[in-house]
Write a protein that holds these residues in place. Structure first.
Motif, PDB file in Angstrom:
ATOM      1  N   GLY A  21       0.790  -1.218   0.000  1.00 47.01           N
ATOM      2  CA  GLY A  21       0.000   0.000   0.000  1.00 47.01           C
ATOM      3  C   GLY A  21       0.824   1.271   0.000  1.00 47.01           C
ATOM      4  O   GLY A  21       0.295   2.363   0.234  1.00 47.01           O
TER       5      GLY A  21
ATOM      6  N   GLY B 277      -6.419  -4.365   3.478  1.00 48.24           N
ATOM      7  CA  GLY B 277      -7.570  -3.478   3.614  1.00 48.24           C
ATOM      8  C   GLY B 277      -8.799  -4.228   4.102  1.00 48.24           C
ATOM      9  O   GLY B 277      -8.755  -5.376   4.515  1.00 48.24           O
TER      10      GLY B 277
ATOM     11  N   ASP C 238      -6.744  -9.925  -0.917  1.00 46.50           N
ATOM     12  CA  ASP C 238      -7.057  -8.729  -0.149  1.00 46.50           C
ATOM     13  C   ASP C 238      -8.567  -8.665   0.055  1.00 46.50           C
ATOM     14  O   ASP C 238      -9.328  -9.445  -0.514  1.00 46.50           O
ATOM     15  CB  ASP C 238      -6.556  -7.459  -0.851  1.00 46.50           C
ATOM     16  CG  ASP C 238      -7.235  -7.245  -2.196  1.00 46.50           C
ATOM     17  OD1 ASP C 238      -8.453  -6.943  -2.206  1.00 46.50           O
ATOM     18  OD2 ASP C 238      -6.563  -7.390  -3.234  1.00 46.50           O
TER      19      ASP C 238
ATOM     20  N   LYS D  69     -10.158  -5.461  -0.097  1.00 47.67           N
ATOM     21  CA  LYS D  69     -10.372  -4.039  -0.356  1.00 47.67           C
ATOM     22  C   LYS D  69     -11.769  -3.814  -0.907  1.00 47.67           C
ATOM     23  O   LYS D  69     -12.495  -4.760  -1.233  1.00 47.67           O
ATOM     24  CB  LYS D  69      -9.309  -3.530  -1.341  1.00 47.67           C
ATOM     25  CG  LYS D  69      -7.892  -3.599  -0.784  1.00 47.67           C
ATOM     26  CD  LYS D  69      -6.871  -3.140  -1.811  1.00 47.67           C
ATOM     27  CE  LYS D  69      -5.461  -3.259  -1.259  1.00 47.67           C
ATOM     28  NZ  LYS D  69      -4.446  -2.883  -2.259  1.00 47.67           N
ATOM     29  N   ASP D  70     -12.113  -2.553  -1.031  1.00 43.71           N
ATOM     30  CA  ASP D  70     -13.475  -2.183  -1.425  1.00 43.71           C
ATOM     31  C   ASP D  70     -13.640  -2.307  -2.944  1.00 43.71           C
ATOM     32  O   ASP D  70     -13.505  -1.345  -3.687  1.00 43.71           O
ATOM     33  CB  ASP D  70     -13.764  -0.751  -0.962  1.00 43.71           C
ATOM     34  CG  ASP D  70     -15.247  -0.403  -1.135  1.00 43.71           C
ATOM     35  OD1 ASP D  70     -16.027  -1.312  -1.457  1.00 43.71           O
ATOM     36  OD2 ASP D  70     -15.603   0.769  -0.932  1.00 43.71           O
TER      37      ASP D  70
ATOM     38  N   ASP E  53      -4.632   0.201  -7.951  1.00 44.58           N
ATOM     39  CA  ASP E  53      -4.815  -0.096  -6.536  1.00 44.58           C
ATOM     40  C   ASP E  53      -4.974   1.175  -5.717  1.00 44.58           C
ATOM     41  O   ASP E  53      -5.572   1.148  -4.635  1.00 44.58           O
ATOM     42  CB  ASP E  53      -3.635  -0.912  -6.015  1.00 44.58           C
ATOM     43  CG  ASP E  53      -3.566  -2.300  -6.644  1.00 44.58           C
ATOM     44  OD1 ASP E  53      -4.582  -2.732  -7.227  1.00 44.58           O
ATOM     45  OD2 ASP E  53      -2.499  -2.942  -6.584  1.00 44.58           O
TER      46      ASP E  53
END
Length: 560
Positions: free
Chosen positions: A354, A557, A523, A525-526, A386
């Motif tokens: 990240g 995340g 991951d 993540k959204d 990303d």
């Protein structure tokens, strides 16, 4: 009459001694220019006048072979002067004089080049070429200089000039093949090597070069046969064993056979660092991480300054989950070799953590090092994707794919990003290319091939259910290989439960604890896939299940 003859002899001796002293002073001045800052290393162990030009030439060649370039320069310059004296005294003339002069001139060019004076060497070769326009050797030497500097077109023209003068000049045909490989004209390179073999059918080294060109041209079976012929002609030619290992392991996917050929090369040349390095990368691919580490460390010990070896150590660290170790190795490799590939590998680690700003700067650095390196732009696209800079990601991917059309991972990430950005331009052609990429690894016989489409990604693509199932099966089979290897390297086998517990048992209160369910993903993540998963997780009865989600990415995340 006897006294007169004696007097003339004395005059001649005095004249020769005077000329030798003058020439010695001149040679000392020239030697000082060539050997600035290196004391008397450029002095020839022979004094001019103490031997013939031929003997001084032999002494110069011996110095050159021993690695003393400055000593060779001194001897060969002395040989040039001595030859002129011999001519003036009538001791050398005609074709023999011309041949000796030409040989000394070419040897002096070789010595200058070995001493780092490339321009001086080129001027020397050009001078010999002007004086002896029918000799193929000067254009050959000049062509080699252009080849070494990767000036491929100039090299080819000079090799052609040498071959026009001497069609049987095998080394000129071989080196011209190398130049054509540099120009990516692989079929022409193959023909150069075949032409060379017409004149020298027993040259094992030519078969090795032919194998390299055939493999690069997409003919691995023919390349394998060329290497086998080289080994038949010279069983101790370790390069042939090594290259055969490469074509077996990399191109034909005959992994174990390829590894054995690397060992065969090492049995002939035990201090061959490239073989240790390739064994390390091979065992990394196979998931044999302990062996990979051992071989890579041996390669680095033999050639500590080779950044490629350190880069491969970073790839190994990455494979076993040591992100910091991988990052350290990639940075060290980039510092050692100015390799854009190592810089991009470091950017991948930064991106996975990240650290998008740092990853972006590394991508820019790789582009500055090699503006034509398409993978750098594709990795920049990953960083922007990303980091949710979608438009910037699309632009970076487009540059990368244009520069590296065969880089499947870059194209697939571009397709993935374009899908979620609702970017439909050229969609039909992109879908066709995506299917071609998928079929290439699904229909191959390599269970460890890189798959450019992950199962979750494929759900968003316009693929048939049968294709989705094939992708999932391939991914699961590859995961089995990876996890087995990783477990053997890092983890102890998990104990099997003494009894199996079912959901039915939990519902009727037959167990005193909840069922624990673990989900593993790159991951959380959204993004759309995770949103679907979150909805699915909410459907688990919390009275019966404890649900755990594990992200493989440390910066995985999460969504609410």
């Amino acid at each position: 009459r006897n006294r007169l003859s004696t007097a003339w002899v004395c005059v001649l001796v005095l004249l020769v001694v005077t000329m030798c002293m003058a020439a010695k002073g001149e040679r000392g001045r020239r030697g000082g220019r060539q050997g600035q800052g290196s004391s008397r290393k450029g002095d020839c162990p022979w004094e001019r006048g103490s031997g013939s030009a031929s003997e001084l030439k032999k002494a110069g060649l011996a110095q050159l072979q021993a690695g003393n370039a400055q000593g060779a320069i001194g001897c060969l310059e002395s040989a040039q002067g001595q030859l002129e004296e011999e001519k003036s005294l009538g001791l050398s003339s005609g074709p023999a004089f011309a041949q000796e002069r030409g040989e000394i001139g070419v040897a002096l060019g070789d010595a200058l080049e070995a001493g780092g004076d490339v321009e001086g060497a080129a001027e020397q070769f050009r001078a010999v070429m002007r004086e002896f326009p029918t000799s193929p050797l000067p254009p050959f030497k000049l062509a080699n200089q252009h080849k070494n500097a990767e000036r491929w077109e100039e090299a080819v023209e000079l090799y052609k000039a040498a071959l026009k003068l001497a069609p049987q000049f095998v080394n000129a045909r071989v080196n011209m093949g190398m130049a054509y490989r540099g120009l990516k004209e692989l079929d022409t390179a193959v023909q150069c090597y075949k032409d060379a073999l017409e004149y020298a059918p027993d040259r094992a080294d030519v078969y090795v070069n032919l194998g390299v060109a055939l493999d690069a041209a997409g003919h691995p079976e023919k390349a394998r046969d060329a290497y086998l012929k080289a080994i038949e002609l010279d069983p101790k030619l370790y390069q042939a064993h090594y290259n055969l290992g490469v074509v077996l392991f990399e191109s034909l996917k005959q992994r174990e056979e390829g590894i054995q050929k690397y060992h065969d090369a090492l049995s002939i040349k035990p201090d061959f660092p490239d073989a240790f390095h390739t064994l390390g990368t091979a065992h990394t691919t196979m998931g044999r991480f302990e062996d990979a580490k051992m071989y890579l460390e041996k390669a680095i010990a033999l050639r500590p300054s080779d950044g490629r070896f350190v880069n491969s150590l970073g790839i190994l660290a990455d494979a076993v989950g040591d992100a910091q170790g991988a990052l350290n190795a990639y940075r060290a490799s980039a510092d050692m070799s100015e390799s854009p590939a190592a810089v991009i590998n470091a950017a991948k680690v930064m991106n996975s953590q990240g650290r998008f700003a740092e990853a972006e700067q590394l991508c820019f650095k790789a582009v500055r090092m090699d503006p034509s390196y398409g993978e750098a732009y594709c990795q920049l696209g990953d960083v922007y994707k990303d980091g949710e800079q979608i438009q910037a990601a699309l632009e970076a991917y487009q540059k990368g794919v244009a520069l590296a059309p065969s880089y499947d991972a870059g194209f697939c990430n571009y397709f993935y990003t374009a899908t979620f950005a609702c970017y439909w331009e050229g969609r039909g052609a992109m879908v066709k290319k995506l299917r071609e990429n998928i079929r290439r690894y699904l229909e191959g016989d390599d269970p460890l091939a890189h798959e450019c489409v992950q199962p979750f990604q494929s759900l968003a693509y316009p693929l048939e259910p049968e294709e989705l199932l094939e992708i999932s099966r391939f991914h699961a089979n590859k995961a089995k290989h990876r996890i087995t290897a990783l477990a053997g390297f890092k983890f102890a086998p998990l104990p099997l439960p003494e009894s199996h517990v079912t959901v039915f048992d939990a519902r009727r209160g037959a167990v005193s604890h909840k069922l624990r369910v673990g989900w593993v993903s790159a991951d959380y993540k959204d993004h759309p896939v995770v949103k679907d998963l979150v909805h699915m997780f909410s459907m688990f009865d919390s009275e019966i299940f404890d649900t755990f989600c594990f992200a493989l990415n440390p910066a995985g995340g999460g969504v609410g």
